[in-house]
Write a protein that holds these residues in place. Structure first.
Motif, PDB file in Angstrom:
ATOM      1  N   LEU A 175      13.491  27.404 -34.956  1.00  0.00           N
ATOM      2  CA  LEU A 175      13.236  28.833 -35.257  1.00  0.00           C
ATOM      3  C   LEU A 175      12.067  29.424 -36.633  1.00  0.00           C
ATOM      4  O   LEU A 175      12.080  30.420 -35.814  1.00  0.00           O
ATOM      5  CB  LEU A 175      15.234  28.716 -36.189  1.00  0.00           C
ATOM      6  N   ALA A 176      12.377  28.523 -37.547  1.00  0.00           N
ATOM      7  CA  ALA A 176      11.747  28.503 -38.632  1.00  0.00           C
ATOM      8  C   ALA A 176       9.540  29.291 -37.788  1.00  0.00           C
ATOM      9  O   ALA A 176       9.262  29.934 -38.750  1.00  0.00           O
ATOM     10  CB  ALA A 176      11.212  27.737 -39.553  1.00  0.00           C
ATOM     11  N   SER A 204       9.025  29.616 -35.050  1.00  0.00           N
ATOM     12  CA  SER A 204       9.320  31.092 -34.136  1.00  0.00           C
ATOM     13  C   SER A 204       9.797  32.471 -34.739  1.00  0.00           C
ATOM     14  O   SER A 204       9.264  33.569 -33.860  1.00  0.00           O
ATOM     15  CB  SER A 204       9.830  30.926 -33.126  1.00  0.00           C
ATOM     16  N   ARG A 205      10.099  32.432 -35.923  1.00  0.00           N
ATOM     17  CA  ARG A 205      10.707  33.661 -36.776  1.00  0.00           C
ATOM     18  C   ARG A 205       9.881  35.276 -35.689  1.00  0.00           C
ATOM     19  O   ARG A 205       9.847  36.070 -35.438  1.00  0.00           O
ATOM     20  CB  ARG A 205      10.267  33.607 -37.809  1.00  0.00           C
ATOM     21  N   VAL A 228      19.811  34.290 -30.558  1.00  0.00           N
ATOM     22  CA  VAL A 228      19.364  34.858 -30.337  1.00  0.00           C
ATOM     23  C   VAL A 228      19.585  36.487 -30.198  1.00  0.00           C
ATOM     24  O   VAL A 228      20.036  36.349 -29.158  1.00  0.00           O
ATOM     25  CB  VAL A 228      17.214  35.072 -30.360  1.00  0.00           C
ATOM     26  N   LEU A 263       9.346  35.954 -32.244  1.00  0.00           N
ATOM     27  CA  LEU A 263      10.954  36.401 -32.179  1.00  0.00           C
ATOM     28  C   LEU A 263      10.701  38.298 -32.496  1.00  0.00           C
ATOM     29  O   LEU A 263      11.379  38.570 -31.668  1.00  0.00           O
ATOM     30  CB  LEU A 263      12.058  35.849 -32.456  1.00  0.00           C
ATOM     31  N   ALA A 264      10.168  38.551 -33.211  1.00  0.00           N
ATOM     32  CA  ALA A 264      10.502  39.579 -33.709  1.00  0.00           C
ATOM     33  C   ALA A 264      10.131  40.369 -33.182  1.00  0.00           C
ATOM     34  O   ALA A 264      10.270  41.960 -32.081  1.00  0.00           O
ATOM     35  CB  ALA A 264      10.053  40.209 -35.487  1.00  0.00           C
ATOM     36  N   GLU A 299      17.777  39.794 -34.771  1.00  0.00           N
ATOM     37  CA  GLU A 299      18.413  38.694 -34.925  1.00  0.00           C
ATOM     38  C   GLU A 299      18.645  37.302 -35.037  1.00  0.00           C
ATOM     39  O   GLU A 299      18.834  37.744 -34.120  1.00  0.00           O
ATOM     40  CB  GLU A 299      20.611  39.436 -35.504  1.00  0.00           C
ATOM     41  N   TRP A 300      18.720  36.182 -36.133  1.00  0.00           N
ATOM     42  CA  TRP A 300      18.727  35.044 -35.128  1.00  0.00           C
ATOM     43  C   TRP A 300      19.065  33.984 -36.058  1.00  0.00           C
ATOM     44  O   TRP A 300      19.146  34.068 -37.657  1.00  0.00           O
ATOM     45  CB  TRP A 300      17.015  34.343 -34.915  1.00  0.00           C
ATOM     46  N   SER A 301      19.872  32.806 -35.964  1.00  0.00           N
ATOM     47  CA  SER A 301      20.939  31.573 -36.343  1.00  0.00           C
ATOM     48  C   SER A 301      20.366  30.830 -36.169  1.00  0.00           C
ATOM     49  O   SER A 301      20.505  30.317 -34.310  1.00  0.00           O
ATOM     50  CB  SER A 301      21.793  31.870 -36.970  1.00  0.00           C
ATOM     51  N   ASP A 330       9.688  29.292 -29.066  1.00  0.00           N
ATOM     52  CA  ASP A 330       8.581  30.090 -28.751  1.00  0.00           C
ATOM     53  C   ASP A 330       8.532  30.730 -27.451  1.00  0.00           C
ATOM     54  O   ASP A 330       8.668  31.895 -26.827  1.00  0.00           O
ATOM     55  CB  ASP A 330       7.499  29.925 -29.706  1.00  0.00           C
TER      56      ASP A 330
END
Length: 277
Positions: free
Chosen positions: A200-201, A203-204, A234, A207-208, A214-216, A172
């Motif tokens: 990632l979970a 920080s979603r 990202v 990130l938006a 899009e992220w993965s 993040d």
């Protein structure tokens, strides 16, 4: 960006603050005598330069406290090749900024593997940028620029297609530094280990807000490395970094236009007016 505190323990970090100016014990270099077969495949005609870079990490990098002595036996697999396989994700002819580059990981291995990519190594600490400049000069890396500074200072001044980082900060926080440096629809590639999915979970939402669309978590180097590299990818939308970054970019652009206008006005003034008779 405080890479001094957040990057502790990573290969590009200052392992020993008192290491500068004194010799540090480095393991024997016989571990570099035979590079893994994958190195020739990944680096191609820049293989010899990759060998030299790894030697520099194991010698000058250790003496200056940029690499821990215990990391030397695993420099190839855990560090150099682990970073170089990021090259699989880079568009042809793209521009890249390695944020908090430290000892040049992942930026230098990527630059070696992809001479078509223009790489900026961004690092705030002088002794690290000094090392990076020496490495770039010795290896003759014409596609690499070393820049001393912090990511947040570069918004509006530096814009790239790809931002990379390795062990610099939690995702993040890293996104807040890296995404504003992207061009529209660029991507940030963060090398992460087992924590990738959880970071990632967590920080979603952030990130938006930073303009990511899009992220993965993906793996690169499969079939080339014994252990593939895990990367959080990202992708940004039209406004990387969100509203604050867009405002900052606009402010920098206005300042640049005003400076240019003032310079042109000064030139006209120095030119003078015709004297009337």
């Amino acid at each position: 960006m405080d890479t001094e505190s957040t990057a502790a323990g990573r290969p590009g970090a200052d392992v020993d603050p008192d290491a500068e100016g004194r010799a540090a014990e480095a393991p024997e270099l016989d571990v570099l005598a035979e590079a893994p077969a994958a190195a020739r495949e990944v680096f191609g005609d820049r293989f010899d330069a990759a060998v030299r870079y790894t030697e520099l990490l194991a010698t000058a990098g250790v003496r200056r406290g940029l690499i821990g002595p215990r990391e030397v036996p695993r420099l190839w697999d855990r560090h150099v090749l682990n970073c170089a396989v990021l090259a699989e994700l880079l568009p042809s002819g793209s521009t890249l900024c390695d944020v908090g580059s430290g000892a040049g990981l992942p930026g230098i291995p990527v630059a070696l593997a992809r001479p078509d990519v223009s790489v900026t190594l961004l690092e705030p600490l002088l002794r690290r940028t000094t090392f990076l400049e020496e490495v770039v000069r010795e290896l003759g890396l014409e596609n690499v620029t070393v820049l001393r500074g912090r990511a947040e200072e570069m918004v509006g001044k530096l814009a790239v297609d790809v931002v990379t980082a390795r062990a610099v900060a939690p995702l993040d926080r890293l996104a807040g530094w890296g995404l504003p440096l992207l061009r529209p629809h660029g991507q940030m590639l963060a090398l992460k280990g087992d924590s990738a999915e959880q970071e990632l979970a967590d920080s979603r939402a952030g990130l938006a807000k930073l303009g990511a669309v899009e992220w993965s978590v993906i793996s690169v180097g499969e079939g080339t490395l014994e252990t593939s590299t895990r990367v959080v990818q990202v992708k940004a939308g039209e406004s990387p970094g969100g509203v604050k970054a867009a405002t900052r970019r606009a402010k920098v652009a206005r300042a640049g236009r005003n400076a240019n206008a003032s310079a042109k006005g000064g030139e006209r003034g120095r030119g003078g007016r015709r004297r009337s008779r």
